[in-house]
Structure formats: C-alpha cells, structure tokens
Design an enzyme around this catalytic site. Structure first.
Site, PDB file in Angstrom:
ATOM      1  N   GLU A  80     -25.585 -18.666  54.704  1.00 17.43           N
ATOM      2  CA  GLU A  80     -26.382 -19.382  55.713  1.00 17.43           C
ATOM      3  C   GLU A  80     -27.536 -20.151  55.067  1.00 17.43           C
ATOM      4  O   GLU A  80     -28.703 -19.991  55.402  1.00 17.43           O
ATOM      5  CB  GLU A  80     -26.889 -18.412  56.779  1.00 17.43           C
ATOM      6  CG  GLU A  80     -25.767 -17.798  57.604  1.00 17.43           C
ATOM      7  CD  GLU A  80     -26.231 -16.904  58.727  1.00 17.43           C
ATOM      8  OE1 GLU A  80     -25.522 -16.806  59.753  1.00 17.43           O
ATOM      9  OE2 GLU A  80     -27.315 -16.293  58.609  1.00 17.43           O
ATOM     10  N   GLU A  94     -18.617 -15.351  59.868  1.00 10.91           N
ATOM     11  CA  GLU A  94     -19.224 -14.422  60.821  1.00 10.91           C
ATOM     12  C   GLU A  94     -18.970 -14.897  62.245  1.00 10.91           C
ATOM     13  O   GLU A  94     -19.093 -16.080  62.541  1.00 10.91           O
ATOM     14  CB  GLU A  94     -20.737 -14.304  60.626  1.00 10.91           C
ATOM     15  CG  GLU A  94     -21.187 -13.696  59.324  1.00 10.91           C
ATOM     16  CD  GLU A  94     -22.699 -13.631  59.237  1.00 10.91           C
ATOM     17  OE1 GLU A  94     -23.379 -13.547  60.294  1.00 10.91           O
ATOM     18  OE2 GLU A  94     -23.230 -13.668  58.108  1.00 10.91           O
TER      19      GLU A  94
END
Length: 348
Positions: free
Chosen positions: A51, A245
C-alpha cells in the site's frame, strides 16, 4: 511475498530520518537482494511495498517520517515516496537477475471513487482525488511521473530532489503486475462539508453513498465497485492484476454450541468473487486473490479484535481476555470449497 509491509525499522527512522534520506535506497536493495537469494527457489511472485500510496495518511509506517519533526510534511512524504520508487525499480531489476521468470509487482490501497453528482465540479474533484492514489502505481507500472504531477507538486510546494539517472531507472525497471487492496468504494463531492460523511474508521473520509449497505464499522460494501476497479486498473496499465487484500470486518457472535454462522461474510465473499468473474469475462487479466485475513487478528485500524475478518475465530476480547482457542467459522468450510473449485462453486 511482500518485502515491506508497514514494519519500518526504528533505527532507520531515528538514525537516518526515514525514506527522505536517499541512503535507504541502498539499504533496501541490499535487503531485497538477500531475501531474493534466500528464497529464490521458493517464491516467484513479489511485491516491493505494501500500500505504497498510504504515505498520504500515515507517513510514519510508510516512509518513516515522524510528522512533528517535519515542518514541510508534504515535501518529506513525497521525497520519501520518490526514493521508494527508485528502490522498487532497482529491486525489480535484482529480482529478475536472481530469480529467472520471477514477477515483481507494486501494491496500492484502492477505493473506487464515484462523483456524488453529475455536476462538473464533483467530476473534477473525483478525478483529482483518484489521481492522488493512482500516481503511485502510475510511476511504478508506467515508469515515469505523469505530466499532471507537476501541477500537484506545485500546489503542495513540493520540489523533488532526483539523483542523476533516477528517471532512467524508473523507465527501465517498471513492475510486472499491479496489486491492490479493495474493501470499499467512496463518493466524492466538491463540497463535502454540506453532505453526510461515512462513519467508522476511515482515514480517507468520503461522502456516504445512499445506494450501498455498510459494515458494522461503517465501511460501505460495494462488490460491483471491485469489477469497476479491476477494469479501470487494467485499462490504465495493461498489466496483470492481483487482489492482495479484500475482506469484511464484522462482529461475530458464537452460538451456544460454539459455532459461528457468519453468513454475512459468506455473502460478501460470494458477491465479490462473482464480480471478479465478471471482470475476467470483461477481459481483465486477474491472476490472484487473497482474503484479509484467514484468522482473527487485532485490527491495525481500530486496535480491536472484535472487528473480525477471519475464517477462524479466536477466543479473545478487546481487552485481551479469553482462552485464545481457535475454531472454524461457517465461512471456513464454504471458502475451502470455493478454493477447491477455483472459484467455480459459489453455492451454499
């Protein structure tokens, strides 16, 4: 395998000032080379930074920047991000050399954004906010800074310091695939102060979408947004995609016999997998999906274990009380069947 997932070594923060210090590029490449060498016969797929775009929201765990130590925080964040881009490119080069046939990807946190209305101001606000996230994958997947970033940096009074050869490194060693996390979509308005915001632990904010349900923590559930996101990212980069995710944080209550009938989690999964199948039918090259996460853990966002994501229940409450015994939820057995059928069997 993710090489860096919010585990910034403290010494690199206290002694070197984090990623705004260019020395960290060499440290990272040396680390990555050691890991590639150690696992070259076991791992073919790698991600450089988890991320990476979340430096916007939490600069400490992303680039090792302590906010109160930086009077010009935006400069520190984006300078750190630039060094991570260079480190990622050099790590990609090293991985290809050490592990023939390996694939290296970038990873961003992604929300599909919708304009709140069809007013041009809302469309413009939505486009600008989407770009702020896509900037990070743009550089890593395309190998260069988009033209519009000049205006973005000027607005933030950011002046990147680039070493000679940085732009060439980015161009020569882009990532092989694009990975992302997806939990929800969000709605954008040019005038958010006049509208109802979303609730829950959402550091990114956003306007409540009246057409979507929400989780126990106020995260709006949007399976179709995943299909839109997959198409958007594939159209933009023309590189294979991987969903690193996706998941649902929910309150799970054991029945008197100890079973956990989390049909809401099964339905969430069924809908999102169905939209993945639609995206694949659209022509998207999606080669992998992993759920966050297989076992209940303390939520990084709220420090609660009661915000449960797993297929396996852990007997512990938010104060740390409990036996920590583990038991399989209904979703465990359902998802096991889905995996065995490679996503083909989504029935009860």
């Amino acid at each position: 395998m993710s090489l860096s997932h919010y585990e910034m070594p403290l010494a690199l923060v206290t002694d070197y000032g984090g990623w705004p210090n260019r020395q960290l590029v060499d440290f990272y490449v040396r680390f990555a080379t050691a890991v590639f060498t150690r696992y070259r016969k076991k791992v073919k797929y790698w991600m450089t930074f988890n991320e990476i775009n979340c430096v916007k929201h939490h600069p400490y765990v992303s680039v090792g920047v302590i906010e109160e130590n930086h009077p010009h925080l935006e400069q520190a964040k984006y300078q750190g991000a630039h060094h991570q881009f260079v480190a990622s490119a050099l790590a990609t080069k090293a991985c290809h050399e050490i592990i023939p046939g390996s694939q290296v990807g970038c990873m961003i946190s992604y929300q599909m954004l919708y304009p709140h209305t069809c007013h041009p101001d809302d469309l413009q606000a939505c486009e600008e906010e989407q770009r702020v996230s896509l900037f990070f994958s743009d550089v890593q997947a395309r190998g260069y800074y988009p033209a519009w970033t000049e205006r973005m940096f000027a607005g933030k009074n950011v002046r990147l310091e680039k070493a000679v050869g940085d732009d060439e490194i980015l161009r020569l060693y882009p990532v092989d695939y694009v990975s992302f996390s997806y939990y929800m979509s969000s709605t954008v308005s040019a005038h958010p102060e006049q509208l109802e915001g979303v609730t829950g632990n959402l550091i990114t904010g956003g306007i409540r979408n009246p057409y979507l349900p929400q989780s126990d923590w106020g995260w709006q559930i949007d399976p179709q947004g995943l299909r839109l996101a997959l198409n958007q990212l594939y159209d933009r980069y023309q590189k294979p995609l991987f969903i690193a995710e996706n998941g649902l944080g929910a309150l799970d209550t054991p029945a008197p016999d100890g079973s956990i009938n989390d049909d809401y989690r099964i339905e969430y999964l069924r809908q999102h997998i169905g939209q993945m199948q639609e995206a694949i039918a659209d022509g998207v090259k999606l080669f992998g999906y992993t759920w966050w996460g297989p076992i209940d853990v303390v939520s990084a966002g709220t420090a609660q274990i009661s915000k449960r994501y797993g297929f396996i229940y852990v007997d512990q409450d938010d104060m740390g009380n409990g036996t920590q015994a583990r038991s399989r939820k209904k979703s465990f057995h359902w998802y096991k069947k889905v995996i065995a059928s490679n996503g083909a069997d989504l029935s009860e």
